[in-house]
Structures are given as structure tokens and as C-alpha cells.
Scaffold this active site. Structure first.
Site, PDB file in Angstrom:
ATOM      1  N   GLN A   1      -3.985  -7.081  -6.543  1.00 51.36           N
ATOM      2  CA  GLN A   1      -3.909  -5.647  -6.292  1.00 51.36           C
ATOM      3  C   GLN A   1      -4.791  -4.894  -7.286  1.00 51.36           C
ATOM      4  OE1 GLN A   1      -1.865  -4.696  -3.687  1.00 51.36           O
ATOM      5  NE2 GLN A   1      -2.780  -2.671  -3.808  1.00 51.36           N
TER       6      GLN A   1
ATOM      7  N   VAL B   1      -6.571   2.186  -1.508  1.00 51.51           N
ATOM      8  CA  VAL B   1      -5.944   0.957  -2.006  1.00 51.51           C
ATOM      9  C   VAL B   1      -4.889   1.364  -3.028  1.00 51.51           C
ATOM     10  CG1 VAL B   1      -6.327  -1.215  -3.229  1.00 51.51           C
ATOM     11  CG2 VAL B   1      -8.111  -0.315  -1.738  1.00 51.51           C
TER      12      VAL B   1
ATOM     13  N   SER C   1       2.006  -1.153  -4.649  1.00 53.83           N
ATOM     14  CA  SER C   1       1.981  -1.593  -3.257  1.00 53.83           C
ATOM     15  C   SER C   1       3.263  -2.358  -2.968  1.00 53.83           C
ATOM     16  CB  SER C   1       0.797  -2.519  -3.002  1.00 53.83           C
ATOM     17  OG  SER C   1       0.946  -3.153  -1.741  1.00 53.83           O
TER      18      SER C   1
ATOM     19  N   HIS D   1       3.523  -4.666  -1.087  1.00 58.53           N
ATOM     20  CA  HIS D   1       3.183  -6.087  -0.958  1.00 58.53           C
ATOM     21  C   HIS D   1       3.290  -6.800  -2.305  1.00 58.53           C
ATOM     22  CE1 HIS D   1       2.204  -6.367   3.274  1.00 58.53           C
ATOM     23  NE2 HIS D   1       1.803  -5.123   3.176  1.00 58.53           N
TER      24      HIS D   1
ATOM     25  N   ASP E   1       3.721  -7.774   6.994  1.00 56.56           N
ATOM     26  CA  ASP E   1       2.863  -7.198   8.038  1.00 56.56           C
ATOM     27  C   ASP E   1       2.790  -8.194   9.182  1.00 56.56           C
ATOM     28  OD1 ASP E   1       2.216  -5.019   6.485  1.00 56.56           O
ATOM     29  OD2 ASP E   1       0.387  -5.929   5.707  1.00 56.56           O
TER      30      ASP E   1
ATOM     31  N   GLU F   1       2.642   3.104   9.828  1.00 53.57           N
ATOM     32  CA  GLU F   1       2.211   1.714   9.965  1.00 53.57           C
ATOM     33  C   GLU F   1       3.243   0.952  10.806  1.00 53.57           C
ATOM     34  OE1 GLU F   1      -0.485   1.164   5.938  1.00 53.57           O
ATOM     35  OE2 GLU F   1       1.256  -0.125   6.206  1.00 53.57           O
TER      36      GLU F   1
ATOM     37  N   HIS G   1       4.212  -2.786   9.548  1.00 52.76           N
ATOM     38  CA  HIS G   1       4.704  -3.086   8.193  1.00 52.76           C
ATOM     39  C   HIS G   1       6.227  -2.894   8.107  1.00 52.76           C
ATOM     40  CE1 HIS G   1       4.169  -2.837   3.613  1.00 52.76           C
ATOM     41  NE2 HIS G   1       5.429  -2.464   3.803  1.00 52.76           N
TER      42      HIS G   1
HETATM   43 ZN   LIG Z   1       1.856  -3.895   4.830  1.00 47.22          ZN
END
Ligand SMILES: [Zn+2]
Length: 301
Positions: A183, A212, A218, A220, A227, A270, A273
């Protein structure tokens, strides 16, 4: 009726007609002004809220050059298969930052020491690197680069995917845990790209964060986010998407970035996600159509 009376009547009609025309023009100008205002606001929202899934290859398609996109993609893919095996304690802490959202309100900052499944990670709540690095991961899709999740959510995730398929959904888990260092590299590359375009370091950092997420910001990085399929809006409206929206809470997952909540999540809609939060929280969140931010604020967790 005399000639002059007829003339006066004609003039009155003419005057009324002109007044009516002026009203129509005024109304048209007003409508136009409203349309312009609405369009400006939506653009501002679009600019302020980035994509959580900014694999630069996708998110910067519109603005980036082919070279920088492929550089960052390579960086991402060469580093994301790392799996750490250190165990984590049952609770989590988050370092916090305060910031004003674009709408002028105050974003919720989660108190430290909450439950691991409710950990809030966004532009205003940062997950410390040592915590990201110590998640116990387990691979659920070995054919992709970010194929691991927090070991604690493997069972419900697999069960949800299997049941979705049984219901006719074409679904697979495509992108999950992203290491902190990855990241960081993705973010720094994005900052460098804007500096190269003439932005100051500070402005480039702000701009980059809309594309980003910063390291530790994030979802993630938590190992709790998944995702599906192509990780893009082609997932919206599919059988799998409709099934997930209806049933994901039964497995402890939520649609993490719903439409219309962009100012709260800081992320665009999204459809692909999902985030594990546990069945209890997920049931309330999906039932009430709220976000994890709103849930945490509502319960003070
Ligand atoms: Zn995602």
C-alpha cells in the site's frame, strides 16, 4: 367598444403576454442555475472521494500514462503474495486522526481497543503497520496475487461464495489482503506521479489519496475485505450482486461502500467490495442501509 378602448384592451393583453414571457425566462434561468449547481456538487464529491480499490492500473486509467500505470501494477503484483503467520490478539487498536469531511461535518474517529471485526479503517482511522503485519492470513484463492484473508473469516467467506453459486451467481473472490508495504509503495508512486506533474509535495499527497489510499487506510490492509470478480462496476446488477446484497449479512459481510454514502465513507460506490463485520453488526447495517462508520458511531464502538 370604441377604438381607444379596443386599443387599451389590446395593450393590456400585450403587457400581460410580455410579463408571462419574462416569467418563463426567469424560470428557465433559475432551472439552469440549479442544474449547474447540482452538477458542480456531484463533481466535487467525485473528486473528493476516491476508490478504495485503487489498484492504479484501474483507478488511474483516465489520467495516467501507460508507463506509470504498468510500473505501479508490477510493483503491486510482485509484492502482494507475501503471507505472514504471526498471530494477533483478540482485540485491536487503531491510531486516529481527525479531519473535516468535505461536507463540513466531523468524521467519526473510533476509540482504541475495539472488537477486531468492527475495526474502522478509512481516511480518518489508520491501522498501524505492526497490526497489519501481524494478521494471521490464510489463502482462499491461490491463483490471484492478493488471495489471502484474515484466517478468522475464511469459513464464512467460503460458505457465502458457495451458497451464492448454488443460487446461480457467477462469483469468485479476486482481491483481498494487501500488505502495508505494498500500500505504501502504491501510494508513494501515486504521489510521485503528481509531483512530476508540477504539484507541491503536500498537494500531491492530498491528490494521491483520492486515488490510492494511504498505507494503513485501505480496508484491504485489514484482511477483512474482499473484492469479487473483476473488481469493477460490471459487478453491479449481476445475479451474484443481487444475491449478495440480499444475503451477505447472514454470513457477517456488508456492502462496504454503498451509493449515496460517499461523504461518510470517503469512497465511491463499489458494488464489488465487501467487508466482514460479523453477523450481528452486518444484519443491522444492511437492514438499516447504513455504513460501518454510522454503525460504529451509533454504538460508540
Ligand atoms: Zn476492495
Amino acid at each position: 367598444m370604441s377604438m381607444s378602448e379596443q386599443e387599451r384592451a389590446r395593450r393590456r393583453r400585450e403587457s400581460r403576454r410580455r410579463a408571462a414571457n419574462r416569467d418563463i425566462v426567469a424560470l428557465a434561468v433559475l432551472v439552469l442555475a440549479v442544474v449547474i449547481a447540482v452538477v458542480s456538487v456531484s463533481c466535487a464529491v467525485g473528486n473528493a472521494n476516491g476508490s478504495e480499490d485503487s489498484e492504479p492500473s484501474r483507478a488511474t486509467k483516465r489520467t495516467t500514462t501507460t508507463t506509470s500505470a504498468s510500473e505501479t501494477t508490477t510493483t503491486s503484483e510482485s509484492t502482494t503474495s507475501t503471507t505472514t503467520t504471526t498471530t494477533t490478539s483478540g482485540s485491536t487498536t487503531t491510531t486516529t486522526t481527525t479531519a473535516k469531511p468535505s461536507n463540513g461535518g466531523e468524521h467519526y474517529v473510533q476509540p482504541a481497543g475495539g472488537a477486531w471485526n468492527l475495526m474502522l479503517v478509512n481516511d480518518w482511522n489508520t491501522m498501524p503497520q505492526e497490526m497489519v503485519d501481524s494478521i494471521k492470513l490464510e489463502v482462499v484463492n491461490s491463483s490471484v496475487t492478493n488471495g489471502s484473508v484474515d484466517a478468522r473469516i475464511v469459513e464464512p467467506l467460503k460458505r457465502m461464495v458457495a451458497d451464492c453459486r448454488k443460487a446461480g451467481g457467477n462469483i469468485w473472490a479476486q482481491s483481498m489482503f494487501r500488505p502495508y508495504d505494498t500500500q505504501k509503495r502504491l501510494y508513494n508512486n501515486e504521489v510521485a506521479r503528481w509531483v512530476k506533474k508540477g504539484y507541491s509535495q503536500a498537494d500531491a499527497e492530498v491528490k494521491a489519496a483520492t486515488i490510492v489510499k494511504r498505507p494503513g487506510q485501505s480496508e484491504h490492509n485489514t484482511g477483512l475485505a474482499v473484492d469479487f470478480n473483476n473488481c469493477d462496476s460490471s459487478f453491479t446488477g449481476t445475479v451474484a450482486y443481487n444475491w449478495l446484497v440480499e444475503h451477505c449479512a447472514e454470513y457477517g459481510f456488508i456492502l462496504r461502500f454503498p451509493k449515496g454514502k460517499e461523504d461518510i465513507t470517503g469512497v465511491i460506490f463499489e458494488s464489488w467490495h465487501y467487508r466482514y463485520v460479523g453477523v450481528e453488526a452486518a444484519t443491522e447495517i444492511m437492514r438499516d442501509g447504513i455504513t460501518l462508520e454510522e454503525y460504529c458511531q451509533r454504538h460508540g464502538v
